[in-house]
Write a protein that holds these residues in place. Structure first.
Motif, mmCIF file in Angstrom:
data_model
loop_
_atom_site.group_PDB
_atom_site.id
_atom_site.type_symbol
_atom_site.label_atom_id
_atom_site.label_comp_id
_atom_site.label_asym_id
_atom_site.label_seq_id
_atom_site.Cartn_x
_atom_site.Cartn_y
_atom_site.Cartn_z
ATOM 1 N N UNK A 194 29.397 12.906 9.134
ATOM 2 C CA UNK A 194 30.775 12.619 9.554
ATOM 3 C C UNK A 194 31.213 11.265 8.995
ATOM 4 N N UNK A 195 30.321 10.264 9.071
ATOM 5 C CA UNK A 195 30.660 8.940 8.544
ATOM 6 C C UNK A 195 30.903 8.997 7.033
ATOM 7 N N UNK A 196 30.166 9.860 6.325
ATOM 8 C CA UNK A 196 30.374 9.998 4.880
ATOM 9 C C UNK A 196 31.781 10.507 4.567
ATOM 10 N N UNK A 197 32.249 11.474 5.373
ATOM 11 C CA UNK A 197 33.612 11.991 5.183
ATOM 12 C C UNK A 197 34.624 10.871 5.428
ATOM 13 N N UNK A 198 34.374 10.068 6.466
ATOM 14 C CA UNK A 198 35.290 8.971 6.797
ATOM 15 C C UNK A 198 35.289 7.897 5.701
ATOM 16 N N UNK A 199 34.113 7.646 5.116
ATOM 17 C CA UNK A 199 34.047 6.691 3.990
ATOM 18 C C UNK A 199 34.900 7.188 2.826
ATOM 19 N N UNK A 200 34.801 8.499 2.549
ATOM 20 C CA UNK A 200 35.594 9.087 1.475
ATOM 21 C C UNK A 200 37.083 8.934 1.735
ATOM 22 N N UNK A 201 37.484 9.112 2.985
ATOM 23 C CA UNK A 201 38.900 8.933 3.361
ATOM 24 C C UNK A 201 39.338 7.495 3.115
ATOM 25 N N UNK A 202 38.487 6.555 3.527
ATOM 26 C CA UNK A 202 38.806 5.135 3.341
ATOM 27 C C UNK A 202 38.964 4.818 1.858
ATOM 28 N N UNK A 203 38.062 5.376 1.034
ATOM 29 C CA UNK A 203 38.116 5.125 -0.414
ATOM 30 C C UNK A 203 39.382 5.710 -1.041
ATOM 31 N N UNK A 204 39.904 6.775 -0.417
ATOM 32 C CA UNK A 204 41.122 7.408 -0.965
ATOM 33 C C UNK A 204 42.390 6.637 -0.581
ATOM 34 N N UNK A 205 42.226 5.588 0.260
ATOM 35 C CA UNK A 205 43.382 4.759 0.609
ATOM 36 C C UNK A 205 44.041 5.101 1.928
ATOM 37 N N UNK A 206 43.408 5.963 2.725
ATOM 38 C CA UNK A 206 43.969 6.316 4.027
ATOM 39 C C UNK A 206 43.888 5.112 4.983
ATOM 40 N N UNK A 207 44.985 4.825 5.682
ATOM 41 C CA UNK A 207 44.970 3.781 6.714
ATOM 42 C C UNK A 207 44.264 4.349 7.939
ATOM 43 N N UNK A 208 43.266 3.632 8.442
ATOM 44 C CA UNK A 208 42.447 4.151 9.529
ATOM 45 C C UNK A 208 42.187 3.080 10.587
ATOM 46 N N UNK A 209 42.232 3.506 11.846
ATOM 47 C CA UNK A 209 41.751 2.666 12.952
ATOM 48 C C UNK A 209 40.635 3.452 13.627
ATOM 49 N N UNK A 210 39.464 2.834 13.696
ATOM 50 C CA UNK A 210 38.272 3.544 14.153
ATOM 51 C C UNK A 210 37.643 2.798 15.326
ATOM 52 N N UNK A 211 37.592 3.467 16.483
ATOM 53 C CA UNK A 211 36.816 2.952 17.608
ATOM 54 C C UNK A 211 35.398 3.472 17.403
ATOM 55 N N UNK A 212 34.432 2.570 17.280
ATOM 56 C CA UNK A 212 33.088 3.014 16.925
ATOM 57 C C UNK A 212 32.001 2.111 17.494
#
Length: 259
Positions: A194-212
């Protein structure tokens, strides 16, 4: 030379307070997230992180302050210096631009992965069935599940279900993604996928707020780390700096238990 206009932050919180009865959960939170930035919120349970996240897309109303996403006040109309709460239908329309992934996957058990991803765009008439199917398949491929498109949630692992939930949120083409402890309900060996998918999203430029609680993810992926406790921002800054050299005693005490 004329002054260049400052870019509008994707998220701007000004003095956000939230209480449930006499319990003050958020105490005048102010922070901003730039377009394309990844912000990680960390802190002990009950510190207000998830409540703040839910305020951003108006799943919770605020008692004081102002929250803006992409320059628009969330959940309220501004008239003069007063705010009036939007009709729920208007608020729901605004919420379409904000994807949210919860701890629990909340997939419809009677629908396949593909049908779960297609549902919201099809209800809103965002294309023909063929177009929506093609888009959903593209998103399932993006989260590594192209070969599981016809599986029902009961036949997917927790990590796979959470990846379907991410694809479902992306199907609405959001400008902002919110993640509320997306890996906390998963078995430890499924967290990485799941974290790998989120890393890919971040690399694509998606603005993200993550409670983790995943400090390694925060260190590697976040542009900014915010430590919250007792409904306030205790410390904020560059993730590597905050994690390796915290300035506040409360931050030091928390990190000594989780790192």
């Amino acid at each position: 030379m004329a002054n260049q206009q400052q870019p509008v932050p994707m998220v701007l919180a000004e003095g956000i307070s939230k209480s449930y009865g006499s319990n003050l959960v958020l105490r005048s939170i102010s922070l901003e997230v730039a377009r394309g930035e990844v912000l990680c919120l960390v802190g002990p349970s009950g510190s207000g992180k998830s409540t703040f996240l839910r305020c951003i897309n108006h799943l919770e109303t605020v008692n004081a302050g102002r929250l803006m996403v992409d320059g628009q006040v969330v959940g309220y109309r501004e008239k003069g210096d007063k705010l009036y709460e939007m009709h729920p239908k208007e608020a729901a329309k605004q919420r379409r631009d904000i994807g949210m992934v919860f701890q629990r996957f909340n997939l419809f058990p009677h629908m396949t992965a593909l049908e779960n991803v297609m549902l919201a765009p099809s209800l809103l008439g965002k294309g023909s069935k063929a177009q929506l199917k093609a888009k959903a398949m593209e998103l399932l491929a993006r989260v590594g599940l192209a070969d599981r498109y016809d599986h029902y949630p009961a036949h997917l692992s927790g990590g796979q279900q959470q990846r379907v939930a991410i694809a479902r949120a992306l199907a609405m083409e959001p400008k902002l993604m919110l993640f509320d402890e997306p890996t906390s309900a998963l078995d430890p060996e499924l967290v990485g996928e799941v974290l790998d998918v989120m890393k890919g999203l971040a690399e694509s430029g998606m603005t993200m707020i993550v409670v983790t609680h995943e400090m390694g993810f925060a260190r590697e992926v976040a542009d900014k780390l915010v430590f919250m406790d007792g409904g306030v921002v205790v410390e904020a800054g560059d993730p590597a700096e905050v994690l390796s050299n915290p300035q506040r005693e409360r931050t030091k005490a928390f990190l000594s238990k989780v790192l």
